[in-house]
Design a protein around this motif. Structure first.
Motif, PDB file in Angstrom:
ATOM      1  N   ARG A 189       0.830  -1.203   0.000  1.00 39.82           N
ATOM      2  CA  ARG A 189       0.000   0.000   0.000  1.00 39.82           C
ATOM      3  C   ARG A 189       0.864   1.253   0.000  1.00 39.82           C
ATOM      4  O   ARG A 189       0.367   2.342  -0.225  1.00 39.82           O
ATOM      5  N   ARG A 207       6.378   0.600  -3.256  1.00 41.20           N
ATOM      6  CA  ARG A 207       6.011   0.256  -4.641  1.00 41.20           C
ATOM      7  C   ARG A 207       7.127   0.685  -5.588  1.00 41.20           C
ATOM      8  O   ARG A 207       7.566  -0.088  -6.434  1.00 41.20           O
ATOM      9  N   ARG A 223      -2.748  -0.939  -9.899  1.00 39.76           N
ATOM     10  CA  ARG A 223      -3.461  -0.624  -8.664  1.00 39.76           C
ATOM     11  C   ARG A 223      -4.715  -1.489  -8.606  1.00 39.76           C
ATOM     12  O   ARG A 223      -5.483  -1.549  -9.557  1.00 39.76           O
ATOM     13  N   TRP A 261      -1.044  -1.831  -4.415  1.00 36.07           N
ATOM     14  CA  TRP A 261      -0.298  -1.863  -5.660  1.00 36.07           C
ATOM     15  C   TRP A 261       0.216  -3.286  -5.833  1.00 36.07           C
ATOM     16  O   TRP A 261       0.732  -3.876  -4.891  1.00 36.07           O
TER      17      TRP A 261
END
Length: 180
Positions: free
Chosen positions: A141, A146, A161, A166
């Motif tokens: 998240r 990410r 997403r 992610w």
């Protein structure tokens, strides 16, 4: 090999499985990891209340986390890696034709401990991924994590997403993530 015919994650020189001392330390990092992840995942006015509930629950269940972390690296289809300094950890869960990167904790998030651990892990994972046709998948998240996963997995990694997460994926065949 697991029942899925997916190879188990490799031993990596310089990284080790968690010991009891590691498990105690890792369990103490869980509330901070929850706070960071939930800060990025729950929009709206209830985020702060939900954050406090989740952090409290993680704190109360810390003894269970110690037991889980002590044995998780020894279960078939799971492999926990601890950095040489014992300040970061990550787990690979074996799924059908893929490895799922999860439970990436650090003693002091944002200070490069996770990056150093992933740098030691990356060459072995990429090599086995290509030879054995295993896909690497990571979920987070946290936007900074990410971005780190995208950098670590290289230019062929895809990112998508889904809900509050992610999903970052590196496939040996180069196929992108399927659309939700």
């Amino acid at each position: 090999m697991t029942p899925f015919a997916t190879p188990d994650p490799p031993d990596v020189e310089g990284l080790r499985s968690p010991t009891l001392a590691d498990a105690r330390r890792i369990a103490s990092w869980a509330p901070e990891a929850s706070r960071m992840e939930l800060n990025h995942g729950h929009p709206g006015r209830f985020r702060r209340a939900w954050l406090h509930v989740c952090v409290a629950a993680r704190t109360v269940t810390a003894p269970v986390h110690v037991i889980v972390w002590l044995f998780i690296g020894r279960l078939p289809g799971h492999r926990a890696y601890v950095s040489p300094d014992g300040d970061a950890t990550i787990t690979l869960f074996v799924r059908r034709n893929r490895w799922l990167l999860a439970n990436h904790y650090c003693a002091n998030p944002g200070h490069g401990q996770g990056r150093r651990l992933r740098a030691l892990l990356k060459p072995a994972l990429i090599d086995v991924t290509r030879r054995q046709h295993v896909t690497i998948t990571a979920t987070t998240r946290v936007p900074a994590l990410r971005d780190a996963y995208m950098h670590d997995l290289g230019p062929n990694a895809t990112c998508q997403r889904r809900s509050q997460y992610w999903i970052i994926e590196l496939s040996p065949t180069g196929n992108p993530l399927p659309q939700a």
